[in-house]
Motif scaffolding. Structure first.
Motif, PDB file in Angstrom:
ATOM      1  N   MET A 144     -12.907   5.541   5.108  1.00  0.00           N
ATOM      2  CA  MET A 144     -13.984   4.709   4.554  1.00  0.00           C
ATOM      3  C   MET A 144     -13.952   4.736   3.033  1.00  0.00           C
ATOM      4  SD  MET A 144     -17.254   5.126   7.177  1.00  0.00           S
ATOM      5  CE  MET A 144     -18.191   5.822   5.879  1.00  0.00           C
ATOM      6  N   HIS A 171      -3.401   0.325  -3.535  1.00  0.00           N
ATOM      7  CA  HIS A 171      -3.345  -0.921  -2.785  1.00  0.00           C
ATOM      8  C   HIS A 171      -3.867  -2.043  -3.671  1.00  0.00           C
ATOM      9  CE1 HIS A 171      -3.347  -3.608   0.627  1.00  0.00           C
ATOM     10  NE2 HIS A 171      -4.613  -3.901   0.400  1.00  0.00           N
ATOM     11  N   ARG A 198      -7.081   5.194  -5.728  1.00  0.00           N
ATOM     12  CA  ARG A 198      -8.112   6.174  -5.386  1.00  0.00           C
ATOM     13  C   ARG A 198      -7.437   7.496  -5.100  1.00  0.00           C
ATOM     14  NH1 ARG A 198     -13.410   3.887  -2.656  1.00  0.00           N
ATOM     15  NH2 ARG A 198     -13.694   2.203  -4.124  1.00  0.00           N
ATOM     16  N   GLY A 240     -11.227   2.680   1.710  1.00  0.00           N
ATOM     17  CA  GLY A 240     -11.322   1.262   2.044  1.00  0.00           C
ATOM     18  C   GLY A 240     -10.263   0.816   3.020  1.00  0.00           C
ATOM     19  N   ILE A 241      -9.799   1.744   3.870  1.00  0.00           N
ATOM     20  CA  ILE A 241      -8.764   1.444   4.865  1.00  0.00           C
ATOM     21  C   ILE A 241      -9.448   1.216   6.217  1.00  0.00           C
ATOM     22  CG2 ILE A 241      -6.753   2.336   6.087  1.00  0.00           C
ATOM     23  CD1 ILE A 241      -6.157   4.034   3.598  1.00  0.00           C
ATOM     24  N   GLU A 242      -9.117   0.093   6.857  1.00  0.00           N
ATOM     25  CA  GLU A 242      -9.695  -0.199   8.156  1.00  0.00           C
ATOM     26  C   GLU A 242      -9.116   0.724   9.219  1.00  0.00           C
ATOM     27  OE1 GLU A 242     -10.292  -4.261   9.532  1.00  0.00           O
ATOM     28  OE2 GLU A 242      -9.537  -4.884   7.561  1.00  0.00           O
ATOM     29  N   ARG A 281      -5.357  -1.212  -6.973  1.00  0.00           N
ATOM     30  CA  ARG A 281      -6.507  -0.300  -6.952  1.00  0.00           C
ATOM     31  C   ARG A 281      -6.016   1.081  -6.563  1.00  0.00           C
ATOM     32  NH1 ARG A 281     -10.442   0.924  -2.523  1.00  0.00           N
ATOM     33  NH2 ARG A 281      -8.829  -0.023  -1.252  1.00  0.00           N
ATOM     34  N   SER A 335       0.843  -1.191   0.000  1.00  0.00           N
ATOM     35  CA  SER A 335       0.000   0.000   0.000  1.00  0.00           C
ATOM     36  C   SER A 335       0.883   1.247   0.000  1.00  0.00           C
ATOM     37  CB  SER A 335      -0.933   0.018   1.214  1.00  0.00           C
ATOM     38  OG  SER A 335      -0.204   0.001   2.407  1.00  0.00           O
TER      39      SER A 335
END
Length: 114
Positions: free
Chosen positions: A103, A84, A89, A106-108, A87, A23
């Motif tokens: 969010m 990541h 963004r 898409g990262i926790e 992908r 990432s």
């Protein structure tokens, strides 16, 4: 059956080598402007909320390296790029709404940050 492995030096030049699950966070800023400084501070805060640390983090000043900004099609600053597993963004702005940004990317988040 032997897995096919080809070192980067032997790879075909027109084929990209996948980065597996690596990432990368890149923040593109324009000099020492107030919005650039705010975005850098907010990026630091984002990183404290992330469950897993990014493998690579960069802050790139497009005034110092305009060719890189052009190559990456950066039209506005600050811009945060997240890559990541192939992908990508992008988010443009000062990164002020940390939870919403994580969010979207898409990262926790860490358990205590939720």
């Amino acid at each position: 059956m032997e897995a096919a492995y080809r070192p980067a030096a032997m790879a075909q030049p027109d084929k990209a080598i996948p980065l597996a699950t690596r990432s990368i966070l890149r923040l593109y800023i324009a000099g020492n402007s107030p919005s650039s400084r705010q975005a850098e501070q907010n990026l630091k805060h984002l990183r404290t909320l992330m469950k897993a640390e990014a493998d690579h983090v960069e802050v790139i000043d497009v005034l110092a390296d305009p060719a890189l900004a052009e190559k990456e099609s950066i039209l506005a600053t600050p811009t945060l790029c997240y890559e990541h597993s192939g992908r990508r963004r992008r988010i443009v702005g000062d990164l002020g709404d940390s939870k919403r940004i994580l969010m979207f990317l898409g990262i926790e988040m860490k358990g205590d940050a939720a």
